[in-house]
Design a protein around this motif. Structure first.
Motif: not given
Length: 392
Positions: A99-104
């Motif tokens: 969830s912490t890297i999903w946007t990237n």
């Protein structure tokens, strides 16, 4: 006088994997090797976090090297970071980290898909690649790993599009429609389910006594460019004997030649066996067989809390034994062939479930009781210890 500074920060957290293992084909070799050996995936997570932290916020391009360099400009390295993310999540189930890297991650996928043209193929414009000459254009290697990274449906293009031949550079003409002997693209095509028939699954065309001499880097046997993936592709194609033949040729040489350090540190060598690259003190470069022998020959693999057993028993081996441990517990497997009987012992954690693929015909006994086998040749088991015997 040249003075080197060795005080750079190599990531966002430690411990971390360094250099190539943060990106490029290492992510396809290192993470499965870690999973079946030490299950220490934290360095992988931290390395991936460092790569996503260095994403170009405007374009979504991922760097082809970790900090402090963070160079941009390689489409294939970009893909391998995404594949490494897939592998890490597959084996860890780490929703919090994802969830912490999903946007990237989604930004990085969109960056590559923006290079897909009217043929349905990515036009590789970020050319830097490892151990490969002529990697630009709509080449098969780049598109195979894009498919793996994004699950974008390009099977029709990889297999049927005439533009692939027209737009591909000479050393990259390695699509599944035009097998040029085993190389990275042909291996990936099999591993990532891009072939349409067994005839497209490649001969030993480029082999010599020490292994494959890859077309994409002439006069070279590239340890993990192709050789880490090729045995897995042979196993997946059901060519157990071919995979084991390659294992004995190539890994026997690197483990016993007095020209090297007799370990899997060797990254590559020339076609005549002279050394090429033995500089990086990392186990992963030649460790493709660590996962291949576990997942294919022993035949035990895991996805979440569901495990599957499908050992490859046609390579002439009398048996295999091994296992790995995850947060769920211990997964162990042992099989043996003796006379006309096939024996299998399976040990998995309570609360898990499984499908066992029976690769021999005959009467089946599970835990000393006869069972009926469905038309698909599979039986379902729950976690625990089980014994399976097939009488041919």
């Amino acid at each position: 006088m040249f003075i080197a500074n060795n005080n750079a920060t190599l990531g966002v957290a430690g411990p971390t994997i360094v250099d190539g293992a943060k990106r490029d084909r290492d992510m396809g070799i290192a993470v499965p090797s870690q999973f079946v050996s030490t299950f220490d995936l934290i360095p992988t997570r931290n390395a991936l976090s460092a790569m996503f932290a260095a994403i170009n916020p405007e374009t979504g391009a991922l760097p082809d090297s970790g900090p402090p360099l963070c160079q941009l400009g390689s489409d294939t390295y970009h893909c391998w970071t995404l594949i490494g993310t897939h592998n890490y999540y597959l084996y860890s189930g780490d929703d919090d980290w994802l969830s912490t890297i999903w946007t990237n991650y989604t930004h990085a996928i969109a960056c590559l898909e923006g290079n897909v043209d009217s043929t349905g193929l990515m036009d590789v414009t970020g050319l830097p690649d490892w151990a490969r000459l002529g990697g630009g254009g709509c080449n098969a290697e780049g598109n195979a790993i894009l498919y793996k990274a994004s699950s974008m449906r390009i099977i029709w293009a990889m297999n049927l599009s005439p533009q692939l031949e027209e737009k591909t550079l000479p050393h990259s003409k390695s699509s599944s429609t035009r097998p040029s002997g085993w190389n990275d693209a042909n291996s990936f095509a099999v591993l990532y389910n891009l072939t349409l028939s067994n005839e497209q699954k490649g001969p030993e065309k480029n082999w010599n006594d020490l292994g494959p001499v890859v077309p994409e880097l002439p006069d070279t046997t590239s340890r993990f460019n192709i050789s880490g993936f090729e045995p897995q592709a042979h196993f997946k194609a059901g060519k157990d004997d071919r995979a084991l033949d390659l294992l004995r040729r190539e890994w026997d040489y690197i483990l016993y030649t007095n020209l090297s350090v007799q370990s899997t540190l060797l990254e590559g060598f020339m076609a005549n066996g002279s050394l090429w690259y033995v500089l990086f003190p990392l186990f992963l470069y030649s460790s493709g067989l660590t996962s291949a022998l576990t997942l294919y020959v022993m035949g035990l693999s895991l996805r979440g809390a569901t495990w599957s057993v499908s050992p490859l028993i046609n390579g002439g081996l009398p048996g295999a034994e091994g296992g790995f441990e995850t947060l769920l517990g211990w997964f162990g497997m042992k099989w043996a062939l003796k006379d006309n009987q096939f024996f299998m012992e399976i040990s998995t954690p309570k609360g898990t479930n499984d499908q066992v693929k029976l690769l021999r015909n005959g009467s089946v006994v599970v835990d000393e009781e006869a069972v009926d086998v469905g038309a698909d040749g599979e039986i379902a088991l729950t976690g625990g210890k089980h014994g399976v015997v097939i009488f041919s």
